[in-house]
Design a protein around this motif. Structure first.
Motif, PDB file in Angstrom:
ATOM      1  N   ILE A   1       0.838  -1.205   0.000  1.00 52.47           N
ATOM      2  CA  ILE A   1       0.000   0.000   0.000  1.00 52.47           C
ATOM      3  C   ILE A   1       0.868   1.248   0.000  1.00 52.47           C
ATOM      4  N   SER A   2       1.904   1.248   0.799  1.00 56.34           N
ATOM      5  CA  SER A   2       2.823   2.382   0.837  1.00 56.34           C
ATOM      6  C   SER A   2       3.480   2.597  -0.520  1.00 56.34           C
TER       7      SER A   2
ATOM      8  N   SER B   1       1.414   4.421  -3.160  1.00 58.64           N
ATOM      9  CA  SER B   1       1.234   5.834  -2.830  1.00 58.64           C
ATOM     10  C   SER B   1      -0.171   6.305  -3.210  1.00 58.64           C
ATOM     11  N   GLU B   2      -0.310   7.227  -4.168  1.00 63.55           N
ATOM     12  CA  GLU B   2      -1.623   7.802  -4.478  1.00 63.55           C
ATOM     13  C   GLU B   2      -2.600   6.772  -5.051  1.00 63.55           C
ATOM     14  N   LYS B   3      -2.115   5.726  -5.649  1.00 63.91           N
ATOM     15  CA  LYS B   3      -3.001   4.687  -6.188  1.00 63.91           C
ATOM     16  C   LYS B   3      -3.640   3.851  -5.083  1.00 63.91           C
ATOM     17  N   ALA B   4      -3.116   3.936  -3.875  1.00 57.48           N
ATOM     18  CA  ALA B   4      -3.639   3.139  -2.765  1.00 57.48           C
ATOM     19  C   ALA B   4      -5.089   3.494  -2.440  1.00 57.48           C
ATOM     20  N   ASP B   5      -5.509   4.690  -2.816  1.00 62.96           N
ATOM     21  CA  ASP B   5      -6.881   5.114  -2.541  1.00 62.96           C
ATOM     22  C   ASP B   5      -7.852   4.717  -3.644  1.00 62.96           C
ATOM     23  N   LEU B   6      -7.346   4.154  -4.730  1.00 65.02           N
ATOM     24  CA  LEU B   6      -8.204   3.746  -5.839  1.00 65.02           C
ATOM     25  C   LEU B   6      -8.808   2.365  -5.586  1.00 65.02           C
ATOM     26  N   PRO B   7      -9.889   2.036  -6.279  1.00 64.52           N
ATOM     27  CA  PRO B   7     -10.438   0.679  -6.169  1.00 64.52           C
ATOM     28  C   PRO B   7      -9.413  -0.359  -6.645  1.00 64.52           C
TER      29      PRO B   7
ATOM     30  N   GLU C   1      -8.379  -0.872 -10.271  1.00 66.45           N
ATOM     31  CA  GLU C   1      -7.513   0.105 -10.935  1.00 66.45           C
ATOM     32  C   GLU C   1      -6.027  -0.269 -10.858  1.00 66.45           C
TER      33      GLU C   1
END
Length: 75
Positions: free
Chosen positions: A6-7, A10-16, A19
């Motif tokens: 998850i780290s 980075s910003e993709k961690a908040d996507l479904p 994705e």
């Protein structure tokens, strides 16, 4: 393993989950190799990620497993 993945996203961690792409999994593998982890540690960590996506696919959360075709060798 999951926290590190998850780290790394980075910003993709908040996507479904749908994705996440194979190149993201490959990038994570390369990151693990770059950390100097042993081949067996990289293999173990990727196995966990692959199983997570496989189970998500089996449960209908995602259609495709982005980790399915990723090898463990890295660059």
């Amino acid at each position: 393993v999951l926290g590190r993945f998850i780290s790394h996203l980075s910003e993709k961690a908040d996507l479904p989950m749908a994705e996440i792409r194979p190149m993201d999994i490959g990038s994570f593998r390369d990151y693990l190799v770059g950390l100097g982890l042993t081949k067996s540690s990289v293999r173990r960590d990727l196995s966990f990620i692959k199983k997570m996506f496989s189970e998500s696919k089996n449960q209908g959360v995602i259609r495709e497993n982005p980790a399915q075709t990723i090898g463990t060798e890295g660059r």
